[in-house]
Design a protein around this motif. Sequence first.
Motif, PDB file in Angstrom:
ATOM      1  N   UNK A   1      -1.859  -0.762   5.732  1.00 36.97           N
ATOM      2  CA  UNK A   1      -2.052  -1.451   4.462  1.00 36.97           C
ATOM      3  C   UNK A   1      -2.075  -2.955   4.641  1.00 36.97           C
ATOM      4  N   UNK A   2      -2.867  -3.636   3.843  1.00 41.02           N
ATOM      5  CA  UNK A   2      -2.871  -5.092   3.856  1.00 41.02           C
ATOM      6  C   UNK A   2      -3.549  -5.722   5.045  1.00 41.02           C
ATOM      7  N   UNK A   3      -4.444  -5.018   5.714  1.00 41.48           N
ATOM      8  CA  UNK A   3      -5.108  -5.575   6.890  1.00 41.48           C
ATOM      9  C   UNK A   3      -6.041  -6.723   6.520  1.00 41.48           C
TER      10      UNK A   3
ATOM     11  N   UNK B   1      -1.889  -2.335  34.236  1.00 39.21           N
ATOM     12  CA  UNK B   1      -2.615  -1.828  33.082  1.00 39.21           C
ATOM     13  C   UNK B   1      -2.233  -2.633  31.846  1.00 39.21           C
ATOM     14  N   UNK B   2      -3.168  -2.763  30.930  1.00 42.22           N
ATOM     15  CA  UNK B   2      -2.868  -3.475  29.692  1.00 42.22           C
ATOM     16  C   UNK B   2      -2.065  -2.571  28.746  1.00 42.22           C
ATOM     17  N   UNK B   3      -1.492  -3.175  27.737  1.00 36.91           N
ATOM     18  CA  UNK B   3      -0.584  -2.490  26.815  1.00 36.91           C
ATOM     19  C   UNK B   3      -1.345  -2.045  25.568  1.00 36.91           C
ATOM     20  N   UNK B   4      -1.001  -0.861  25.062  1.00 38.08           N
ATOM     21  CA  UNK B   4      -1.536  -0.395  23.794  1.00 38.08           C
ATOM     22  C   UNK B   4      -0.519  -0.604  22.692  1.00 38.08           C
ATOM     23  N   UNK B   5      -0.999  -0.759  21.470  1.00 42.80           N
ATOM     24  CA  UNK B   5      -0.104  -0.876  20.315  1.00 42.80           C
ATOM     25  C   UNK B   5      -0.721  -0.100  19.167  1.00 42.80           C
ATOM     26  N   UNK B   6       0.104   0.708  18.521  1.00 42.23           N
ATOM     27  CA  UNK B   6      -0.367   1.484  17.374  1.00 42.23           C
ATOM     28  C   UNK B   6       0.634   1.366  16.245  1.00 42.23           C
ATOM     29  N   UNK B   7       0.117   1.361  15.003  1.00 39.36           N
ATOM     30  CA  UNK B   7       0.981   1.210  13.845  1.00 39.36           C
ATOM     31  C   UNK B   7       0.547   2.096  12.715  1.00 39.36           C
ATOM     32  N   UNK B   8       1.524   2.522  11.920  1.00 43.50           N
ATOM     33  CA  UNK B   8       1.311   3.428  10.807  1.00 43.50           C
ATOM     34  C   UNK B   8       1.757   2.739   9.521  1.00 43.50           C
ATOM     35  N   UNK B   9       0.923   2.829   8.457  1.00 44.60           N
ATOM     36  CA  UNK B   9       1.286   2.226   7.182  1.00 44.60           C
ATOM     37  C   UNK B   9       1.532   0.729   7.404  1.00 44.60           C
ATOM     38  N   UNK B  10       2.708   0.211   7.108  1.00 39.58           N
ATOM     39  CA  UNK B  10       2.973  -1.205   7.315  1.00 39.58           C
ATOM     40  C   UNK B  10       2.965  -1.570   8.799  1.00 39.58           C
ATOM     41  N   UNK B  11       3.000  -0.565   9.661  1.00 33.64           N
ATOM     42  CA  UNK B  11       2.894  -0.808  11.096  1.00 33.64           C
ATOM     43  C   UNK B  11       1.494  -1.214  11.528  1.00 33.64           C
TER      44      UNK B  11
ATOM     45  N   UNK C   1       0.810  -1.200   0.000  1.00 33.71           N
ATOM     46  CA  UNK C   1       0.000   0.000   0.000  1.00 33.71           C
ATOM     47  C   UNK C   1       0.852   1.262   0.000  1.00 33.71           C
ATOM     48  N   UNK C   2       2.113   1.165   0.388  1.00 34.92           N
ATOM     49  CA  UNK C   2       2.965   2.360   0.470  1.00 34.92           C
ATOM     50  C   UNK C   2       3.683   2.589  -0.848  1.00 34.92           C
ATOM     51  N   UNK C   3       2.952   2.652  -1.942  1.00 31.90           N
ATOM     52  CA  UNK C   3       3.604   2.852  -3.224  1.00 31.90           C
ATOM     53  C   UNK C   3       3.523   4.314  -3.632  1.00 31.90           C
ATOM     54  N   UNK C   4       4.012   4.617  -4.843  1.00 26.52           N
ATOM     55  CA  UNK C   4       4.104   6.018  -5.221  1.00 26.52           C
ATOM     56  C   UNK C   4       2.745   6.643  -5.508  1.00 26.52           C
ATOM     57  N   UNK C   5       1.705   5.821  -5.684  1.00 22.39           N
ATOM     58  CA  UNK C   5       0.378   6.390  -5.892  1.00 22.39           C
ATOM     59  C   UNK C   5      -0.264   6.746  -4.569  1.00 22.39           C
ATOM     60  N   UNK C   6      -0.017   5.925  -3.563  1.00 22.22           N
ATOM     61  CA  UNK C   6      -0.649   6.132  -2.270  1.00 22.22           C
ATOM     62  C   UNK C   6       0.201   7.008  -1.364  1.00 22.22           C
ATOM     63  N   UNK C   7       1.500   6.760  -1.338  1.00 25.75           N
ATOM     64  CA  UNK C   7       2.395   7.432  -0.383  1.00 25.75           C
ATOM     65  C   UNK C   7       3.572   8.002  -1.163  1.00 25.75           C
ATOM     66  N   UNK C   8       3.425   9.206  -1.736  1.00 19.94           N
ATOM     67  CA  UNK C   8       4.479   9.720  -2.610  1.00 19.94           C
ATOM     68  C   UNK C   8       5.793   9.988  -1.908  1.00 19.94           C
ATOM     69  N   UNK C   9       5.797  10.062  -0.603  1.00 18.69           N
ATOM     70  CA  UNK C   9       7.075  10.218   0.082  1.00 18.69           C
ATOM     71  C   UNK C   9       6.966  11.058   1.323  1.00 18.69           C
ATOM     72  N   UNK C  10       8.021  11.060   2.084  1.00 24.24           N
ATOM     73  CA  UNK C  10       8.111  11.863   3.287  1.00 24.24           C
ATOM     74  C   UNK C  10       9.236  12.858   3.097  1.00 24.24           C
ATOM     75  N   UNK C  11       8.975  14.094   3.464  1.00 22.43           N
ATOM     76  CA  UNK C  11       9.992  15.125   3.321  1.00 22.43           C
ATOM     77  C   UNK C  11      10.509  15.500   4.700  1.00 22.43           C
ATOM     78  N   UNK C  12      11.783  15.342   4.878  1.00 23.74           N
ATOM     79  CA  UNK C  12      12.409  15.708   6.139  1.00 23.74           C
ATOM     80  C   UNK C  12      13.494  16.737   5.881  1.00 23.74           C
ATOM     81  N   UNK C  13      13.608  17.697   6.772  1.00 19.55           N
ATOM     82  CA  UNK C  13      14.709  18.643   6.714  1.00 19.55           C
ATOM     83  C   UNK C  13      15.740  18.209   7.748  1.00 19.55           C
ATOM     84  N   UNK C  14      16.850  17.625   7.313  1.00 19.49           N
ATOM     85  CA  UNK C  14      17.820  17.113   8.274  1.00 19.49           C
ATOM     86  C   UNK C  14      18.497  18.212   9.083  1.00 19.49           C
TER      87      UNK C  14
END
Length: 286
Positions: free
Chosen positions: A195-197, A161-171, A1-14
């Motif tokens: 993606x891919x759930x 307490x129980x544990x939480x889990x969160x994921x982004x994109x392939x996460x 799911x993280x291809x160039x149509x769906x996720x064109x990229x991330x821009x970071x300023x180092x």
Amino acid sequence: MCDDEIHPGLIQDPTISRRRFGLLTVALTGVATVAHADDSVVEKDVAVKTPDGEADAALFYPKGKGKWPAVLLWPDIWSLRPVFRQMARRLASSGYVVLVPNLYYRTKKAPVMEGAMSFANPQDRETISALARTVTPTTAVTDAVAFVAFLDAQPQTNKAKRVGVQGYCMGGPLAFRTAGSNPTRIGAVVSFHGGGLTAEGPDSPQLLIPKTKADYLVAVADNDDKRDPTSKDKLKAAFAEAKIKATVEVYVGANHGWTVPGSQAYNEPAAEKAWSELLALYKTAL
């Protein structure tokens, strides 16, 4: 799911320092807790032992005495980097012990890529795709078990307490697999533009739902939904059949990557709505 149509990229300023990045996030979000996050949160680089070696990761928790619920935060395909440190710091400032692992520790320490990153760049695409293939359903489970055990071993973690889990994109699928690997320990599962759930085959993350005992929040990107409009319905049906409490919501007008500052798809109002729903779930489920 993280291809160039769906996720064109991330821009970071180092050139943006961690301190300046925190202030920039305040300006973007207007959330007061972020402004004081550097003063109220402890951040540590840690090494987590797994069956395959040592995973480099970042650990965050509130300063001062106390114990807090733990959260495993799976980053997107670009793995552990400054923006996910900032997001984890913000979450920790709300009262959580947060671990963000490097997905690709078997191959390379984080950050696995620096500067501007984009699927439109063939070299970037080849590099990150090769790294992504090192993460399999099997390694996801062994890593999840190790990461949750590491969180539980921290003196700051409230193991009542129980544990939480969160994921982004392939996460997102990794979050589902985490819940499947330890159903009695995981209390909340969150997927942001995952993606891919509902992929076909015996390793599909949706098949793990009946084995889990967590509450779910599945936040779906608008363009992901347009590409596969049946996925949300499959998830809703699976949750209903398993009698699992879940919210499956398409964020209309928010595209893949909308929750991650620096993404070309970043959508601040939608990202803040998603963040509010995340905190609301953790408050009730953990």
